[in-house]
Design a protein around this motif. Structure first.
Motif, PDB file in Angstrom:
ATOM      1  N   CYS A 146      16.288   3.694   5.499  1.00  0.00           N
ATOM      2  CA  CYS A 146      14.918   3.551   5.006  1.00  0.00           C
ATOM      3  C   CYS A 146      14.399   2.121   5.167  1.00  0.00           C
ATOM      4  O   CYS A 146      13.204   1.903   5.353  1.00  0.00           O
ATOM      5  CB  CYS A 146      14.835   3.986   3.551  1.00  0.00           C
ATOM      6  N   CYS A 147      15.294   1.144   5.114  1.00  0.00           N
ATOM      7  CA  CYS A 147      14.876  -0.254   5.239  1.00  0.00           C
ATOM      8  C   CYS A 147      15.103  -0.793   6.645  1.00  0.00           C
ATOM      9  O   CYS A 147      15.123  -2.007   6.863  1.00  0.00           O
ATOM     10  CB  CYS A 147      15.610  -1.120   4.220  1.00  0.00           C
ATOM     11  N   TYR A 186       3.864   1.328   4.030  1.00  0.00           N
ATOM     12  CA  TYR A 186       5.148   1.116   3.368  1.00  0.00           C
ATOM     13  C   TYR A 186       5.318  -0.343   2.936  1.00  0.00           C
ATOM     14  O   TYR A 186       4.592  -1.225   3.392  1.00  0.00           O
ATOM     15  CB  TYR A 186       6.287   1.498   4.307  1.00  0.00           C
ATOM     16  N   PHE A 193      12.854   6.962  11.662  1.00  0.00           N
ATOM     17  CA  PHE A 193      14.181   7.236  11.109  1.00  0.00           C
ATOM     18  C   PHE A 193      15.164   7.575  12.220  1.00  0.00           C
ATOM     19  O   PHE A 193      15.883   8.579  12.174  1.00  0.00           O
ATOM     20  CB  PHE A 193      14.121   8.370  10.078  1.00  0.00           C
ATOM     21  N   SER A 243       6.590   3.131  -0.374  1.00  0.00           N
ATOM     22  CA  SER A 243       8.051   3.045  -0.352  1.00  0.00           C
ATOM     23  C   SER A 243       8.646   3.310  -1.723  1.00  0.00           C
ATOM     24  O   SER A 243       9.865   3.252  -1.894  1.00  0.00           O
ATOM     25  CB  SER A 243       8.491   1.667   0.151  1.00  0.00           C
ATOM     26  N   GLY A 274      10.270   6.036   1.960  1.00  0.00           N
ATOM     27  CA  GLY A 274      10.338   5.607   3.343  1.00  0.00           C
ATOM     28  C   GLY A 274      10.052   4.134   3.549  1.00  0.00           C
ATOM     29  O   GLY A 274       9.708   3.401   2.629  1.00  0.00           O
ATOM     30  N   GLU A 332       7.305   6.319  10.071  1.00  0.00           N
ATOM     31  CA  GLU A 332       8.745   6.126   9.978  1.00  0.00           C
ATOM     32  C   GLU A 332       9.439   7.109  10.912  1.00  0.00           C
ATOM     33  O   GLU A 332       9.346   8.322  10.740  1.00  0.00           O
ATOM     34  CB  GLU A 332       9.231   6.340   8.545  1.00  0.00           C
ATOM     35  N   SER A 357      12.288  11.159   1.536  1.00  0.00           N
ATOM     36  CA  SER A 357      11.029  10.972   2.250  1.00  0.00           C
ATOM     37  C   SER A 357       9.871  10.735   1.297  1.00  0.00           C
ATOM     38  O   SER A 357       9.878  11.184   0.145  1.00  0.00           O
ATOM     39  CB  SER A 357      10.727  12.199   3.114  1.00  0.00           C
ATOM     40  N   THR A 358       8.854  10.051   1.803  1.00  0.00           N
ATOM     41  CA  THR A 358       7.660   9.768   1.000  1.00  0.00           C
ATOM     42  C   THR A 358       6.943  11.062   0.635  1.00  0.00           C
ATOM     43  O   THR A 358       6.438  11.202  -0.487  1.00  0.00           O
ATOM     44  CB  THR A 358       6.720   8.835   1.771  1.00  0.00           C
ATOM     45  N   THR A 378      15.857   9.553  -3.884  1.00  0.00           N
ATOM     46  CA  THR A 378      15.790   8.778  -2.654  1.00  0.00           C
ATOM     47  C   THR A 378      15.587   9.759  -1.516  1.00  0.00           C
ATOM     48  O   THR A 378      16.356  10.714  -1.369  1.00  0.00           O
ATOM     49  CB  THR A 378      17.072   7.960  -2.422  1.00  0.00           C
TER      50      THR A 378
END
Length: 495
Positions: A292-293, A415, A391, A461, A260, A389, A237-238, A235
């Motif tokens: 992330c969501c 994403y 964040f 994602s 992400g 993103e 970053s992309t 889990t």
């Protein structure tokens, strides 16, 4: 005229947690120094105070941890599911008993408000271990074949935004399925994982079943690339997720990625405004937007834009930013100087590209890493703040006229992790949700999690699901693979 309440300071005591001046690596049931003696410091984001010194795992340490997990796998996987469940239940109960201590520790190391770690994170952590304890003796009924078997050793790399919760999401299903684990927490938030190692010892978990390696990206890369790992769960970053996918391409390792997001929160003209505002605030300012969501894109129907934004600005003006250990704090510190710099740069780009920036008046602390809750209007889909993103606690507002336009704008993203829908019409909820390319869609709420519910995304994602029955699948081998073939491969790997 409505007067805001004045809140007296209500700090949680730091005395409930005892942080040692230094920590080693947790390998084969014992703490040890790094093989090359390297260490790094972990810092409290709200004060920049050094909390402790932590060992930096080398490739040699990774190898030792994987070998310990491989050795423990033979006996752990052979235990009846009901016996494995007892350990998971015991871990869950200890987490509950030590929840206040763990909440304070997480807040100190991460920077998020104590009311979030206390009331959201820790209850969910315990709930995940309780939930998967219940699955441990029922794997035959999980829907993944008549003879589901564990994969072997799981290499798990978790992020800094929910350190203990992400640990639970990964370790609980892996152990329930009969796997052993080598886990690497984020470099900026290693302490709760090290405390969890102590909980494993307190629960009497057999040596080597869970191993904790602290370190930077090089430690994670060594773990992901180790030949003794059967499954990788990441889990983060992309960008890093793509690197891991390239590393594992052509191998037989199982992989799940939760990466992400750029979640769209869609508010229709019949939505309950006050309820929607609370959901919007929770969607983007919970954990300082370091989720992330997070609902970082607000799509509002044109006819209610002014009314909704007025209500939203009033609500944002009541958010309390400051000491994360104060029980009245709504928005805590950004996790690191590096993350603060990224948020600042993207917010500045929004202004440079013509979006209108607004933030409530609030006094930020002098020390630590802080960013005020921020709102951008006049945003287009071409703006970086609408595409990338961030964040952080930054919300981009776009408008739409029809449900079709809302869906098109929501799906116009690389994403596909989360989305929210706000409307009083159940038929509209279902119709729109079915068209959104997002792994999780909330209706008239946001950021609601439960261990029985799967979580994951589409597109950049990631792939795979964590939580629920679905979370077991990534840790089980299919019944179609002969057991002797599996044993031969494991034997070759050990040699």
């Amino acid at each position: 005229m409505i007067m805001a309440f004045e809140y007296a300071p209500a700090p949680e005591s730091r005395a409930v947690v005892d942080i040692a001046p230094s920590y080693g690596l947790f390998i084969d049931g014992e703490f040890r120094e790094a093989s090359d003696g390297k260490v790094f410091k972990t810092v409290s984001p709200s004060t920049e105070e050094v909390l402790s010194e932590v060992a930096q795992a080398s490739a040699e340490d990774v190898d030792a941890a994987v070998k310990a997990a491989r050795k423990a796998f033979e006996k752990w996987s052979a235990l009846p599911g009901a016996e494995r469940a007892k350990y998971l239940f015991r871990i869950a109960r200890i987490i509950q008993e030590r929840s206040r201590e763990l909440a304070v520790l997480e807040t100190l190391d991460n920077g998020k408000p104590i009311k979030e770690t206390r009331d959201a994170d820790l209850p969910l952590v315990a709930a995940h271990f309780f939930y998967y304890a219940g699955w441990a003796d029922k794997l035959d009924h999980a829907g993944f074949g008549a003879d589901p078997r564990p994969l072997g050793v799981a290499g798990q790399v978790i992020p800094w935004n929910f350190p203990l919760l992400m640990l639970a999401w990964k370790i609980a299903p892996a152990l329930a399925a009969g796997n052993t684990v080598v886990l690497k927490p984020a470099e900026t938030t290693p302490l709760s994982a090290l405390f969890f190692a102590d909980i494993c010892r307190q629960a009497g978990l057999p040596k080597g079943v869970v191993n904790i390696l602290t370190g930077d990206g090089s430690t994670g890369a060594a773990l992901v690339g180790h030949d003794g790992i059967d499954k990788v769960a990441f889990t983060g970053s992309t960008g890093v997720g793509k690197q891991i996918a390239r590393t594992l391409a052509g191998t037989d390792k199982k992989l799940t990625l939760e990466l992400g997001g750029k979640g769209a929160n869609i508010v229709f003209d019949d939505a309950p405004i006050d309820q929607a505002v609370e959901g919007i605030v929770n969607g983007i300012f919970f954990n300082q937007g370091q989720v992330c969501c997070a609902g970082s894109r607000l799509l509002v129907q044109e006819s209610i834009q002014d009314e909704l934004l007025d209500a939203l600005k009033r609500r944002m003006s009541t958010l309390r930013v400051g000491d994360p250990l104060d029980k009245n704090t709504d928005v805590g510190a950004i996790n690191s100087a590096e993350q603060l710099a990224r948020i600042t740069a993207l917010a500045d780009s929004g202004e440079a590209e013509g979006a209108e920036r607004w933030a409530p008046a609030c006094e930020l602390p002098g020390a630590g890493y802080w960013f005020a809750p921020t709102l951008f209007t006049n945003v287009t889909q071409a703006h970086r703040i609408a595409r990338e993103e961030i964040f952080g606690p930054v919300l981009s507002v776009l408008t739409f006229r029809t449900p079709g336009e809302a869906v098109a704008k929501a799906n116009n993203s690389q994403y596909g992790l989360s989305a929210g829908i706000w409307t009083e019409k159940g038929s509209r909820m279902l119709a729109v949700a079915g068209k959104l390319r997002a792994g999780v869609v909330w209706a008239n709420t946001f950021n609601k999690f439960d261990p029985t519910s799967p979580f994951g995304g589409y597109k950049e994602s990631g792939f795979g699901r964590e939580g629920g029955r679905h979370g077991l699948e990534a840790y089980l081998a299919g019944a179609a693979e002969p057991s002797n073939e599996r044993s031969e491969r494991e034997g070759e790997r050990d040699r």
